[in-house]
Design an enzyme around this catalytic site. Structure first.
Site, PDB file in Angstrom:
ATOM      1  CG  HIS A   3      -1.614  -1.068   1.481  1.00 32.92           C
ATOM      2  ND1 HIS A   3      -2.907  -1.351   0.577  1.00 32.92           N
ATOM      3  CD2 HIS A   3      -1.748  -2.183   2.030  1.00 32.92           C
ATOM      4  CE1 HIS A   3      -3.189  -2.611   0.903  1.00 32.92           C
ATOM      5  NE2 HIS A   3      -2.493  -3.148   1.979  1.00 32.92           N
ATOM      6  CB  SER A  54      13.065  22.718 -14.947  1.00 36.38           C
ATOM      7  OG  SER A  54      11.968  23.764 -15.156  1.00 36.38           O
ATOM      8  CD  GLU A  58       8.617  12.059 -15.204  1.00 40.07           C
ATOM      9  OE1 GLU A  58       8.381  12.474 -14.132  1.00 40.07           O
ATOM     10  OE2 GLU A  58       8.537  13.058 -16.262  1.00 40.07           O
TER      11      GLU A  58
END
Length: 463
Positions: free
Chosen positions: A155, A276, A289
């Site tokens: 979890h 970035s 990703e």
């Protein structure tokens, strides 16, 4: 000129022709189309369906076309309907009427069924090698960090202590199963449809076993309707690749988490990260990703194939032209994901100190504390309750089970003694789990040895 002229009095509308055309994507199968045609022509000559001299001339002509395509002296005419039309037209241009004999006892239906099997068989072999490389990379990292303690999660909550090597080897097992699924898909794919004709085979005295042997197939399809209308090998491959992407996506998700400052278990090499445009401190796990994102694309390809095929009557229908873009995209997407993912994993920097710190702070040795009492004779449920009470007390006092004073332990249960500290040591908790498949260092190394042995056996069986 289309292969089906004669019945029609008008040329196909140009926009309709563009809609109907498949050469923009089936041109990928140019070499396989030539290889299949050479085998077909050879068989026609051996069976006496055409003269041996004409069969030889056709084979030489096809070999010349392939050589010219590979050298760049010949370019595929993208205005043609499909790669099969282009090849037959070019052969006829070079050989005249002899070239026209190639299509004897063959339909484009069994021709395309053959080409796509040949193409995917080869592509699947390449994917198998990439997955083996990834699995070996996992083994290298798992061996290096077989004793590195980290928290295991359920979890996404810290649960029990494991090792980083143990965590990695879970993925090695997944990719081993992926290898098996892909190999099974190749086995069922490796059957020859050539000779099925349009749907009802042919009246020519051909020998289908000749092309089966020449093209390296393991068997010949036994029903001509099935031969031209079957695409379950595409669906099976796409399904196997979808599962590969599930595993890559889950692995990517964990790497993304591990890279975050909240975890900081690993750091990706600069070559597999990006920054970035506005935040100079950022180091983003973009490769992971993208792999995670591209999984949806592969799942979509599988869904497209299933949807195209689900309502088609036998035999061939033009809907089946939609098979190629979906399965080609699935193959190419998995290929590029593996190409990026494996070196990313190989160059990843592991931060054992941060893993150990996280493992120490989550009461993940609570089960071992309860087991300590069970070994003292308490029923497990009583031991479980006592340990839960201790955890609550630790939270109240700002302690861990390792630092909690003995008087606190004995206040909850008199069965505790100084031996509990050794029992709940994270290293002892991990190494005590030395059962088959457990996280102990010796167990992880055994897992690595087994997986490498299976990879070697697989390589030996192919050689």
């Amino acid at each position: 000129m289309p292969l089906w002229t004669g019945r029609f009095q008008k040329e196909l509308d140009q926009k309709t022709n563009d809609f109907n055309s498949s050469i923009s994507f089936d041109c990928k199968m140019a070499r396989q189309d030539i290889e299949g045609s050479i085998a077909h022509a050879t068989m026609l000559g051996q069976c006496g369906v055409i003269d041996k001299s004409e069969a030889d001339a056709i084979c030489q002509g096809l070999e010349g076309i392939l050589k010219d395509l590979q050298s760049g002296t010949l370019e595929i005419d993208m205005t043609q309907e499909d790669i099969h039309t282009f090849m037959e037209g070019e052969l006829t241009r070079r050989l005249g009427d002899t070239g026209k004999r190639l299509h004897t006892a063959r339909s484009r239906n069994d021709q395309v069924a053959l080409d796509i099997r040949l193409y995917l068989r080869e592509e699947a072999q390449g994917l198998l090698e990439q997955i083996k490389e990834l699995t070996e990379t996992i083994c290298v990292q798992a061996e290096a960090f077989a004793g590195t303690v980290m928290p295991g999660y359920t979890h996404l909550q810290r649960a029990q202590p494991i090792t980083f090597g143990h965590h990695l080897m879970a993925y090695a097992e997944m990719f081993l199963r992926d290898l098996g699924r892909l190999q099974d898909a190749v086995k069922r794919m490796n059957v020859n449809p050539l000779g099925s004709g349009a749907l009802a085979s042919t009246t020519y005295p051909i020998d289908r076993t000749v092309t089966t042997r020449l093209l390296g197939f393991s068997d010949t399809m036994r029903n001509s309707l099935d031969g031209v209308s079957d695409r379950d090998f595409c669906m099976e491959l796409a399904a196997a690749l979808s599962i590969v992407m599930v595993h890559l996506s889950r692995f990517s998700e964990e790497i993304i988490l591990w890279c975050s400052w909240e975890f900081k278990f690993v750091e990706l090499d600069d070559a597999f990260s990006t920054g970035s445009s506005i935040m100079p401190q950022k180091k983003n796990p973009d490769i992971a990703e993208l792999v995670r994102g591209k999984s949806g694309r592969v799942f979509g390809d599988l869904t497209a194939l299933l949807t195209v095929m689900k309502g088609l009557p036998l035999a061939y229908n033009k809907d089946m032209q939609e098979d190629k873009e979906a399965i080609f995209d699935s193959v190419e997407t998995v290929k590029i994901c593996l190409t990026a993912f494996t070196p990313m994993l190989a160059t990843m920097k592991v931060l054992p100190e941060n893993m150990r710190k996280a493992a120490a702070g989550g009461f993940i040795n609570a089960t071992d504390c309860a087991d300590y009492l069970v070994k003292k004779g308490l029923p497990f449920r009583d031991a479980y309750k006592a340990t839960g009470t201790l955890v609550a007390r630790c939270i109240e006092l700002g302690e861990t089970l390792e630092t909690l004073p003995m008087e606190e332990y004995q206040t909850v249960c008199e069965a505790f003694d100084e031996g509990v500290y050794e029992a709940i040591s994270l290293e002892n908790c991990v190494n005590g789990r030395s059962v088959l498949g457990g996280p102990a260092r010796e167990s992880v190394l055994a897992q690595v040895k087994r997986v490498r042995g299976l990879l070697r056996e697989d390589a030996a069986s192919e050689s």
